[in-house]
Motif scaffolding. Structure first.
Motif, PDB file in Angstrom:
ATOM      1  N   GLU A 102      63.620  34.773  53.806  1.00 55.20           N
ATOM      2  CA  GLU A 102      62.614  35.424  52.966  1.00 55.20           C
ATOM      3  C   GLU A 102      61.272  34.690  53.051  1.00 55.20           C
ATOM      4  OE1 GLU A 102      60.774  38.176  50.511  1.00 55.20           O
ATOM      5  OE2 GLU A 102      62.614  38.283  51.681  1.00 55.20           O
ATOM      6  N   ALA A 103      61.304  33.374  53.096  1.00 55.69           N
ATOM      7  CA  ALA A 103      60.067  32.600  53.236  1.00 55.69           C
ATOM      8  C   ALA A 103      59.378  32.922  54.560  1.00 55.69           C
ATOM      9  CB  ALA A 103      60.362  31.099  53.133  1.00 55.69           C
ATOM     10  N   ARG A 105      59.822  35.703  56.336  1.00 54.24           N
ATOM     11  CA  ARG A 105      59.406  37.106  56.252  1.00 54.24           C
ATOM     12  C   ARG A 105      58.066  37.238  55.529  1.00 54.24           C
ATOM     13  NH1 ARG A 105      63.914  39.183  56.117  1.00 54.24           N
ATOM     14  NH2 ARG A 105      64.537  38.476  54.055  1.00 54.24           N
ATOM     15  N   LEU A 106      57.903  36.537  54.411  1.00 51.28           N
ATOM     16  CA  LEU A 106      56.645  36.584  53.663  1.00 51.28           C
ATOM     17  C   LEU A 106      55.480  36.058  54.492  1.00 51.28           C
ATOM     18  CD1 LEU A 106      57.883  35.460  50.131  1.00 51.28           C
ATOM     19  CD2 LEU A 106      57.091  37.744  50.802  1.00 51.28           C
ATOM     20  N   ARG A 107      55.709  34.966  55.202  1.00 48.67           N
ATOM     21  CA  ARG A 107      54.638  34.380  56.036  1.00 48.67           C
ATOM     22  C   ARG A 107      54.285  35.301  57.191  1.00 48.67           C
ATOM     23  NH1 ARG A 107      50.611  33.212  58.086  1.00 48.67           N
ATOM     24  NH2 ARG A 107      50.037  31.210  58.948  1.00 48.67           N
ATOM     25  N   GLN A 109      54.578  38.551  57.320  1.00 52.79           N
ATOM     26  CA  GLN A 109      53.901  39.747  56.804  1.00 52.79           C
ATOM     27  C   GLN A 109      52.423  39.479  56.565  1.00 52.79           C
ATOM     28  OE1 GLN A 109      56.225  40.793  53.359  1.00 52.79           O
ATOM     29  NE2 GLN A 109      57.623  42.069  54.548  1.00 52.79           N
ATOM     30  N   LYS A 110      52.053  38.231  56.286  1.00 51.49           N
ATOM     31  CA  LYS A 110      50.649  37.885  56.047  1.00 51.49           C
ATOM     32  C   LYS A 110      49.840  37.825  57.332  1.00 51.49           C
ATOM     33  CE  LYS A 110      51.284  35.142  51.873  1.00 51.49           C
ATOM     34  NZ  LYS A 110      51.120  33.811  51.262  1.00 51.49           N
ATOM     35  N   SER A 111      50.507  37.684  58.467  1.00 53.81           N
ATOM     36  CA  SER A 111      49.755  37.527  59.720  1.00 53.81           C
ATOM     37  C   SER A 111      49.392  38.846  60.348  1.00 53.81           C
ATOM     38  CB  SER A 111      50.543  36.693  60.713  1.00 53.81           C
ATOM     39  OG  SER A 111      51.754  37.317  61.046  1.00 53.81           O
TER      40      SER A 111
END
Length: 111
Positions: A102-103, A105-107, A109-111
């Motif tokens: 999840e960590a 995935r979140l990172r 998605q920001k790129s």
């Protein structure tokens, strides 16, 4: 950065000003499969040929071709970061694997 895609394989795209040449390698596998070209079309064609040659070599030798980005990899982090992540995962009642996924995935998605 843009990438080349072919038969499930991803190739990098680099440029050598000294040689006035585009080049790259297949990403996500342990073996080295490289390719080059004077133009983008040449580079893509050589990438396809390199992947096809790799797959044919594997077939001829009775070896299963390595598949890139299998979804499993080792990550080395400090013991203190490992501990903090494990405790946060426990508090969230999820596995450490799911917490890390999840960590990431979140990172991503920001790129």
């Amino acid at each position: 950065m843009k990438y080349l895609e072919y038969k499930g394989y991803t190739g990098s795209i680099e440029y050598s000003p000294e040689d006035n040449l585009l080049y790259g390698k297949v990403l996500g596998i342990n073996g080295l499969i490289s390719f080059e070209g004077q133009t983008g079309a040449d580079l893509e064609n050589d990438f396809h040929q390199a992947v096809d040659a790799y797959l044919e070599d594997c077939k001829s030798n009775g070896v299963e071709p390595e598949r890139p980005f299998k979804g499993s990899f080792n990550v080395r982090i400090s013991p203190s970061l490992h501990q903090k992540a494990a405790l946060l995962a426990k508090e969230a009642k999820v596995s450490l694997n799911n917490f890390i996924a999840e960590a990431i995935r979140l990172r991503v998605q920001k790129s």
